[in-house]
Write an enzyme that holds these catalytic residues in place. Structure first.
Site, PDB file in Angstrom:
ATOM      1  N   CYS A  29      -3.552   2.579  -4.695  1.00 26.43           N
ATOM      2  CA  CYS A  29      -4.499   3.415  -3.927  1.00 26.43           C
ATOM      3  C   CYS A  29      -4.503   4.828  -4.500  1.00 26.43           C
ATOM      4  O   CYS A  29      -3.554   5.589  -4.305  1.00 26.43           O
ATOM      5  CB  CYS A  29      -4.113   3.425  -2.451  1.00 26.43           C
ATOM      6  SG  CYS A  29      -5.149   4.535  -1.471  1.00 26.43           S
ATOM      7  N   HIS A  76       0.854  -1.200   0.000  1.00 24.84           N
ATOM      8  CA  HIS A  76       0.000   0.000   0.000  1.00 24.84           C
ATOM      9  C   HIS A  76       0.888   1.247   0.000  1.00 24.84           C
ATOM     10  O   HIS A  76       1.896   1.291   0.709  1.00 24.84           O
ATOM     11  CB  HIS A  76      -0.881  -0.016   1.263  1.00 24.84           C
ATOM     12  CG  HIS A  76      -1.912   1.055   1.284  1.00 24.84           C
ATOM     13  ND1 HIS A  76      -1.623   2.362   1.608  1.00 24.84           N
ATOM     14  CD2 HIS A  76      -3.234   1.016   0.995  1.00 24.84           C
ATOM     15  CE1 HIS A  76      -2.741   3.073   1.528  1.00 24.84           C
ATOM     16  NE2 HIS A  76      -3.724   2.284   1.159  1.00 24.84           N
ATOM     17  N   ASP A 106     -12.824   3.055  -1.441  1.00 24.38           N
ATOM     18  CA  ASP A 106     -12.081   3.320  -0.208  1.00 24.38           C
ATOM     19  C   ASP A 106     -12.704   4.539   0.486  1.00 24.38           C
ATOM     20  O   ASP A 106     -13.116   5.492  -0.164  1.00 24.38           O
ATOM     21  CB  ASP A 106     -10.622   3.596  -0.578  1.00 24.38           C
ATOM     22  CG  ASP A 106      -9.696   3.511   0.616  1.00 24.38           C
ATOM     23  OD1 ASP A 106     -10.112   2.979   1.653  1.00 24.38           O
ATOM     24  OD2 ASP A 106      -8.550   3.978   0.504  1.00 24.38           O
ATOM     25  N   HIS A 107     -12.719   4.489   1.781  1.00 23.52           N
ATOM     26  CA  HIS A 107     -13.257   5.561   2.621  1.00 23.52           C
ATOM     27  C   HIS A 107     -14.614   6.016   2.066  1.00 23.52           C
ATOM     28  O   HIS A 107     -15.144   5.436   1.144  1.00 23.52           O
ATOM     29  CB  HIS A 107     -12.283   6.739   2.719  1.00 23.52           C
ATOM     30  CG  HIS A 107     -10.953   6.321   3.292  1.00 23.52           C
ATOM     31  ND1 HIS A 107      -9.924   7.181   3.486  1.00 23.52           N
ATOM     32  CD2 HIS A 107     -10.512   5.107   3.723  1.00 23.52           C
ATOM     33  CE1 HIS A 107      -8.888   6.531   3.989  1.00 23.52           C
ATOM     34  NE2 HIS A 107      -9.230   5.264   4.140  1.00 23.52           N
ATOM     35  N   HIS A 142      -7.485   0.413  -4.154  1.00 24.40           N
ATOM     36  CA  HIS A 142      -8.314   1.256  -3.281  1.00 24.40           C
ATOM     37  C   HIS A 142      -8.713   2.447  -4.133  1.00 24.40           C
ATOM     38  O   HIS A 142      -7.837   3.209  -4.560  1.00 24.40           O
ATOM     39  CB  HIS A 142      -7.497   1.792  -2.107  1.00 24.40           C
ATOM     40  CG  HIS A 142      -7.177   0.778  -1.064  1.00 24.40           C
ATOM     41  ND1 HIS A 142      -6.435   1.090   0.058  1.00 24.40           N
ATOM     42  CD2 HIS A 142      -7.521  -0.520  -0.933  1.00 24.40           C
ATOM     43  CE1 HIS A 142      -6.315   0.018   0.816  1.00 24.40           C
ATOM     44  NE2 HIS A 142      -6.960  -0.973   0.237  1.00 24.40           N
ATOM     45  N   TYR A 191     -14.876   4.860   7.282  1.00 26.49           N
ATOM     46  CA  TYR A 191     -15.518   3.653   6.762  1.00 26.49           C
ATOM     47  C   TYR A 191     -17.025   3.567   7.041  1.00 26.49           C
ATOM     48  O   TYR A 191     -17.532   2.491   7.357  1.00 26.49           O
ATOM     49  CB  TYR A 191     -14.804   2.407   7.310  1.00 26.49           C
ATOM     50  CG  TYR A 191     -13.432   2.243   6.700  1.00 26.49           C
ATOM     51  CD1 TYR A 191     -13.254   1.521   5.531  1.00 26.49           C
ATOM     52  CD2 TYR A 191     -12.318   2.857   7.275  1.00 26.49           C
ATOM     53  CE1 TYR A 191     -12.007   1.396   4.948  1.00 26.49           C
ATOM     54  CE2 TYR A 191     -11.059   2.738   6.700  1.00 26.49           C
ATOM     55  CZ  TYR A 191     -10.914   2.004   5.537  1.00 26.49           C
ATOM     56  OH  TYR A 191      -9.668   1.882   4.946  1.00 26.49           O
TER      57      TYR A 191
HETATM   58  C1  DNO Z   1      -6.659   3.233   5.617  1.00 26.89           C
HETATM   59  C2  DNO Z   1      -5.979   2.126   4.995  1.00 26.89           C
HETATM   60  C3  DNO Z   1      -4.660   1.729   5.628  1.00 26.89           C
HETATM   61  C4  DNO Z   1      -4.182   0.456   4.960  1.00 26.89           C
HETATM   62  C5  DNO Z   1      -2.816   0.006   5.374  1.00 26.89           C
HETATM   63  C6  DNO Z   1      -2.365  -1.103   4.472  1.00 26.89           C
HETATM   64  O1  DNO Z   1      -7.777   3.517   5.340  1.00 26.89           O
HETATM   65  O2  DNO Z   1      -5.817   2.357   3.639  1.00 26.89           O
HETATM   66  O3  DNO Z   1      -4.808   1.499   7.000  1.00 26.89           O
HETATM   67  O4  DNO Z   1      -5.056  -0.576   5.283  1.00 26.89           O
HETATM   68  O5  DNO Z   1      -1.917   1.041   5.322  1.00 26.89           O
HETATM   69  O6  DNO Z   1      -1.395  -1.867   5.088  1.00 26.89           O
END
Ligand code: DNO
Length: 395
Positions: A277, A239, A354-355, A304, A371
């Site tokens: 991401c 990530h 994501d988010h 993501h 989330y």
């Molecule tokens: C947050 C996430 C991070 C992710 C880690 C991956 O929303 O994108 O906590 O899970 O960095 O290891």
């Protein structure tokens, strides 16, 4: 592409039945209850898997396809291949995951802090709230709350003056709040929650570790773990740093295309992959997201998808709605779809929205920061719309 959803486990406010209603079909999860560094057992992973995959009569099925994350202990980030015991424990966790047929593992290599924000509920013009990184509030914390040694070197005189004014205007409650947000590890973080003295000690433990050393440590880690992953058919996905730049004077080495290129060149195993991401990489204006997707297409197994909006100072940003902000999501998805169409179904890219903004009923509920169900579902629905449109266009 497979539509994923991050599920924080049986205690989470968003249930598996909720996930079914979003239309996601595959789960991204972790054993968040296991302390960082302790090896996962096959039984623990299998229990979680059967919780996810035991489908109640009449319901649609879910699969657990991504572990996000197996956290990497500090000893590995600080000493690389010399952290033998910690790496062995990590491989044991990986083997437990592989034994349960979960094909993708996500991890990161950020020292001391994982994803970092200064505000959890920044009000947007619609009344929904977003997460935000405000550079001045961050500097106020770094310089005047944490009082990090040497922090002055990282900020211009003007930045320090502005940060001082922001700090002086903060109430005790606001200081406690920003301290909590930054030090207590946001949900899903792979770092320990810390107190201010603990935070200072952790920073001290990284003294002398620059970007070159940290990169070397990651390479040694990958050299140690990729043979096991490759033998068991598991893809490891790194990530990006969030945000993609140094914080607290610490090095970060997964922030740009050249960072990833260096890692892929050093460790050629096909198990050495990327978690693409857009929200993290997109914070840097010099990260060309569609070009990154094209360049590393074969390495991307997990994505993501979210958008961030850079603010006027070029350092602050907030999380915008998924199709707004600085990310050209149509261009990004076009690249990912080109790659995905080359793959067999079992190797398709898993993505998750994501988010998400905190909106509608989630404004009055207890939610997991970043989330909430509704904002993430809005994002997923918008992304799915793009995918449907792209599917209608022949390749
Ligand atoms: C947050 C996430 C991070 C992710 C880690 C991956 O929303 O994108 O906590 O899970 O960095 O290891």
């Amino acid at each position: 592409m497979r539509q994923g959803w991050r599920w924080f486990g049986p205690e989470a406010p968003v249930t598996l039945d909720d996930v079914r209603q979003t239309g996601a079909t595959t789960i991204v999860s972790s054993l968040h209850q296991v302390p960082i560094g302790r090896a996962w057992t096959e039984r623990e992973v299998a229990n979680r898997k059967s919780m996810i995959e035991a489908t109640p009569a009449g319901r649609s099925s879910l699969t657990w396809s991504v572990v996000e994350s197996i956290p990497i202990p500090d000893a590995v980030k600080r000493t690389g291949g010399r952290a033998k015991t910690e790496i062995e424990a990590w491989i044991a966790s990986l083997e437990a995951v592989a034994a349960c047929d979960i094909p993708i593992v996500c991890y990161n290599f950020m020292p001391v802090v994982d994803w970092t924000r200064t505000d959890l509920d920044y009000e947007t013009p619609t009344g929904a709230t977003a997460m935000r990184f405000d550079q001045e509030r961050f500097a106020a914390f770094d310089l005047f709350v944490l009082q990090r040694q040497g922090a002055g070197d990282d900020y211009s005189r003007d930045d320090q003056d502005r940060a001082r004014r922001v700090y002086e205007a903060m109430s005790d409650e606001e200081i406690a709040e920003i301290t909590r947000i930054i030090t207590s590890a946001l949900p899903g973080s792979t770092t320990e929650p810390l107190t201010i003295p603990g935070f200072r000690d952790k920073l001290d433990s990284y003294a002398g570790i620059d970007a070159a050393k940290l990169r070397q440590n990651l390479i040694e880690f990958l050299q140690a773990v990729t043979p096991a992953a490759e033998a068991r058919g598991v893809k490891l996905t790194l990530h990006p740093d969030d945000p993609p730049r140094s914080l607290f004077g610490l090095p970060r080495i997964a922030s740009s295309a050249s960072d990833y290129a260096a890692l892929f060149d050093a460790v050629r195993s096909p198990a050495n992959g990327m978690c693409y991401c857009t929200g993290s990489l997109g914070v840097r204006a010099d990260n060309d997201l569609p070009a990154i997707a094209r360049r590393f297409a074969s390495r991307i197994h997990f994505a993501h998808l979210r958008a961030t909006k850079r603010e006027g100072d070029g350092r602050s940003f907030h999380e915008s709605a998924h199709l707004e902000g600085d990310v050209d999501m149509v261009a990004v998805l076009k690249e990912l779809v080109v790659e995905d169409r080359k793959r067999q179904v079992k190797d398709q890219i898993v993505f998750r929205s994501d988010h998400g903004h905190r909106m509608l009923d989630d404004l009055t509920k207890t939610v997991t920061p970043g989330y909430p169900a509704i904002g993430r579902m809005r994002g997923l629905a918008e992304l799915r719309g793009i995918l449907h449109a792209l599917d209608a266009i022949p390749s």
